[in-house]
Design an enzyme around this catalytic site. Structure first.
Site, PDB file in Angstrom:
ATOM      1  N   ASN A   6      26.469  23.326 -25.348  1.00  0.00           N
ATOM      2  CA  ASN A   6      25.974  23.656 -26.686  1.00  0.00           C
ATOM      3  C   ASN A   6      26.308  22.601 -27.738  1.00  0.00           C
ATOM      4  OD1 ASN A   6      24.861  25.900 -25.612  1.00  0.00           O
ATOM      5  ND2 ASN A   6      26.321  27.363 -26.469  1.00  0.00           N
ATOM      6  N   CYS A  99      14.304  36.933 -25.903  1.00  0.00           N
ATOM      7  CA  CYS A  99      14.915  36.693 -24.604  1.00  0.00           C
ATOM      8  C   CYS A  99      15.365  38.037 -24.068  1.00  0.00           C
ATOM      9  CB  CYS A  99      16.070  35.713 -24.720  1.00  0.00           C
ATOM     10  SG  CYS A  99      17.382  36.343 -25.749  1.00  0.00           S
ATOM     11  N   ARG A 104      16.042  37.461 -31.167  1.00  0.00           N
ATOM     12  CA  ARG A 104      16.612  36.162 -31.557  1.00  0.00           C
ATOM     13  C   ARG A 104      15.702  35.380 -32.506  1.00  0.00           C
ATOM     14  NH1 ARG A 104      19.451  33.102 -26.665  1.00  0.00           N
ATOM     15  NH2 ARG A 104      20.646  32.211 -28.375  1.00  0.00           N
ATOM     16  N   ASP A 289      29.523  34.444 -25.911  1.00  0.00           N
ATOM     17  CA  ASP A 289      29.213  33.845 -24.607  1.00  0.00           C
ATOM     18  C   ASP A 289      30.263  34.163 -23.530  1.00  0.00           C
ATOM     19  OD1 ASP A 289      26.854  32.843 -25.543  1.00  0.00           O
ATOM     20  OD2 ASP A 289      27.547  30.778 -25.779  1.00  0.00           O
TER      21      ASP A 289
HETATM   22  C1  UD1 Z   1      24.149  29.639 -30.080  1.00  0.00           C
HETATM   23  C2  UD1 Z   1      24.481  29.318 -28.650  1.00  0.00           C
HETATM   24  C3  UD1 Z   1      24.601  30.599 -27.830  1.00  0.00           C
HETATM   25  C4  UD1 Z   1      25.582  31.558 -28.504  1.00  0.00           C
HETATM   26  C5  UD1 Z   1      25.252  31.766 -29.972  1.00  0.00           C
HETATM   27  C6  UD1 Z   1      26.284  32.585 -30.725  1.00  0.00           C
HETATM   28  C7  UD1 Z   1      23.422  27.161 -28.323  1.00  0.00           C
HETATM   29  C8  UD1 Z   1      22.351  26.375 -27.679  1.00  0.00           C
HETATM   30  N1  UD1 Z   1      23.428  28.487 -28.096  1.00  0.00           N
HETATM   31  O1  UD1 Z   1      22.878  30.267 -30.096  1.00  0.00           O
HETATM   32  O2  UD1 Z   1      25.038  30.256 -26.531  1.00  0.00           O
HETATM   33  O3  UD1 Z   1      25.559  32.797 -27.840  1.00  0.00           O
HETATM   34  O4  UD1 Z   1      25.144  30.491 -30.645  1.00  0.00           O
HETATM   35  O5  UD1 Z   1      27.521  31.954 -30.654  1.00  0.00           O
HETATM   36  O6  UD1 Z   1      24.283  26.636 -29.007  1.00  0.00           O
HETATM   37  N2  UD1 Z   1      19.982  34.668 -36.388  1.00  0.00           N
HETATM   38  C9  UD1 Z   1      19.017  35.088 -37.267  1.00  0.00           C
HETATM   39  N3  UD1 Z   1      18.076  34.196 -37.704  1.00  0.00           N
HETATM   40  C10 UD1 Z   1      18.098  32.885 -37.295  1.00  0.00           C
HETATM   41  C11 UD1 Z   1      19.091  32.460 -36.408  1.00  0.00           C
HETATM   42  C12 UD1 Z   1      20.025  33.375 -35.963  1.00  0.00           C
HETATM   43  O7  UD1 Z   1      18.973  36.264 -37.651  1.00  0.00           O
HETATM   44  O8  UD1 Z   1      17.234  32.114 -37.738  1.00  0.00           O
HETATM   45  C13 UD1 Z   1      21.005  35.632 -35.901  1.00  0.00           C
HETATM   46  C14 UD1 Z   1      20.934  35.867 -34.392  1.00  0.00           C
HETATM   47  O9  UD1 Z   1      19.991  36.848 -34.074  1.00  0.00           O
HETATM   48  C15 UD1 Z   1      22.361  36.274 -34.101  1.00  0.00           C
HETATM   49  C16 UD1 Z   1      23.195  35.453 -35.093  1.00  0.00           C
HETATM   50  O10 UD1 Z   1      22.276  35.039 -36.107  1.00  0.00           O
HETATM   51  O11 UD1 Z   1      22.554  37.622 -34.379  1.00  0.00           O
HETATM   52  C17 UD1 Z   1      23.880  34.235 -34.521  1.00  0.00           C
HETATM   53  O12 UD1 Z   1      22.935  33.461 -33.795  1.00  0.00           O
HETATM   54  P1  UD1 Z   1      23.052  31.885 -33.683  1.00  0.00           P
HETATM   55  O13 UD1 Z   1      24.460  31.481 -34.028  1.00  0.00           O
HETATM   56  O14 UD1 Z   1      21.943  31.269 -34.442  1.00  0.00           O
HETATM   57  O15 UD1 Z   1      22.809  31.633 -32.141  1.00  0.00           O
HETATM   58  P2  UD1 Z   1      22.071  30.405 -31.465  1.00  0.00           P
HETATM   59  O16 UD1 Z   1      22.285  29.176 -32.276  1.00  0.00           O
HETATM   60  O17 UD1 Z   1      20.685  30.793 -31.088  1.00  0.00           O
END
Ligand code: UD1
Length: 405
Positions: A6, A99, A104, A289
């Protein structure tokens, strides 16, 4: 330990910002990394990674489109949005779908780009983004939710923006800190990474860089869990204990003896693990994770434990499979309550995603008899040659091809 997936993925995307040839060392050989390599190649940045060093030449980008067939296999492809907007002034990136464990969304990524001055529209399943004349402009962004992906994407877009960008409620994950350090090594001016307020002073151009990736903290946690669940002893070389604070606290609460030495971490498991209560949270909280791996541990621990999933409330697809192996887990309101059993029994189980696979493999290591994890290919997205490495520390595990029906 292998390099952090990541951290590698956003750094690979960030290389799009850099005219010239950049090198990232300690990049794991994983399916997601190969997907990102293909996305970059599609955009004109060709690269390869013999010996875990990813070399990429982004002297000239020829395309601004990340197509559906690549993005659908890996959500992190959205990381090219910020760099493309910053360097090319426009981007067309397939909207990632949901997913196995929820929708997400990417609204925070898009909101961040809009605040930097970009015009965003959706067209036939694609995000179409266009920078204003003269390029992106520094801004103030306060995220409602701490998001790793949105923080990384905005950071990459802001480094070449005119003026100063302030990101509040920024993600503090070590992978974001590493991305910021990578960008600074390439000439960016980022401050405050590692805190929840990051400041970016836009610069005109970045220059090629050679950079070392950090070790993967989730992989380290999974290997410690493998030792813990099998009453084993391992010596983990090359992990970063400072990235595993709360995770270590929970291992210790469960009775695992962890000794941090200069170059390694010595792990000695107890005769029987003790239950613990966990709440997932953004870093420095307990990582979502590792939720699945700890559910496997709790399934055989003494007493009742629980995990409350606050980041991805539906990320529990491994639960029914663990139950099929004899675990006693009840799900209610995004909390899994687990009564530890003295044993699990081997079964045919099906994995639905990367971390679910690791939980099923961990459970299979202690279950009586044979466990067959179907669709185990998910595991290759996050763990390099997992079966060989587990065999190396004494596990009886092999990968077999099952002929189709
Ligand atoms: C990254 C990691 C993933 C990990 C996650 C949380 C990578 C490639 N993946 O995923 O393995 O499980 O962080 O630590 O680094 N959200 C929104 N809107 C957005 C973006 C996120 O509502 O535009 C919410 C998501 O639904 C979730 C929370 O924010 O509830 C955190 O998600 P986020 O930290 O963005 O996860 P990823 O970056 O997708």
């Amino acid at each position: 330990m292998g390099g952090a997936k990541n951290a590698a993925l956003p750094m690979m995307a960030a290389a799009l910002l850099i005219p010239g040839r950049s090198i990232i060392h300690n990049v794991p050989h994983l399916r997601d990394v190969v997907t990102m390599q293909r996305v970059l190649a599609q955009l004109g940045a060709r690269g390869g990674y013999p010996n875990h060093s990813f070399e990429v030449d982004a002297t000239e980008l020829t395309q601004v489109e990340a197509p559906w067939d690549l993005v659908r296999t890996m959500r992190a492809s959205i990381y090219v949005l910020g760099p493309l907007l910053a360097r090319m002034g426009r981007a067309r990136v397939s909207l990632p779908g949901g997913c196995a464990w929820g929708p997400r969304p990417v609204d925070l990524h898009l909101r961040g780009m809009e605040l930097l001055g970009a015009k965003i529209s959706l067209d036939h399943g694609y995000i179409v983004a266009e920078a204003p004349p003269g390029g992106l402009r520094g801004t103030h962004i306060g995220f409602d939710i701490s998001s790793v992906g949105a923080t990384g994407n905005v950071l990459m877009a802001a480094v070449l923006a005119r003026g100063t960008t302030v990101i509040e409620n920024a993600s503090r994950e070590p992978e974001i800190v590493t991305l910021a350090e990578f960008l600074n090594a390439a000439g960016a001016s980022i401050h405050g990474h590692g805190t929840n307020k990051i400041t970016v002073e836009g610069v005109r151009e970045l220059h090629p860089v050679e950079f070392d990736n950090i070790p993967d903290r989730i992989e380290a946690g999974t290997f410690i869990a493998a030792a813990a669940i099998t009453k084993g002893r391992v010596n983990l070389v090359g992990a970063r204990p400072d990235h595993l604070g709360v995770v270590f606290d929970h291992f210790r609460e469960m009775g695992v003896d962890l000794t941090v030495e200069a170059q390694s971490i010595q792990v000695i498991a107890p005769e029987r693990l003790q239950a613990t209560r966990i709440v997932t949270a953004p870093y420095p909280g307990f990582p979502t994770d590792l939720q699945a791996a700890f559910l496997a541990l709790l399934s055989v621990a003494e007493g009742s434990g629980s995990i409350s999933e606050t980041i991805y409330p539906d990320r529990f697809t491994h639960v029914p499979e663990l139950v099929r192996m004899g675990a006693d887990i009840v799900l209610s309101d995004h909390v899994a309550t687990v009564r530890g059993m003295s044993k699990l029994s081997g079964a045919h189980v099906t994995s639905t995603d990367l971390r679910a696979s690791s939980a099923l493999v961990l459970a299979g290591l202690v279950a009586e008899g044979e466990t067959l994890v179907h669709r185990v290919y998910h595991i290759d997205r996050g763990y390099e040659r997992i079966e060989e490495r587990l065999r190396g520390v004494g596990a009886d595990i092999e990968r077999i091809d099952i002929p189709g029906p």
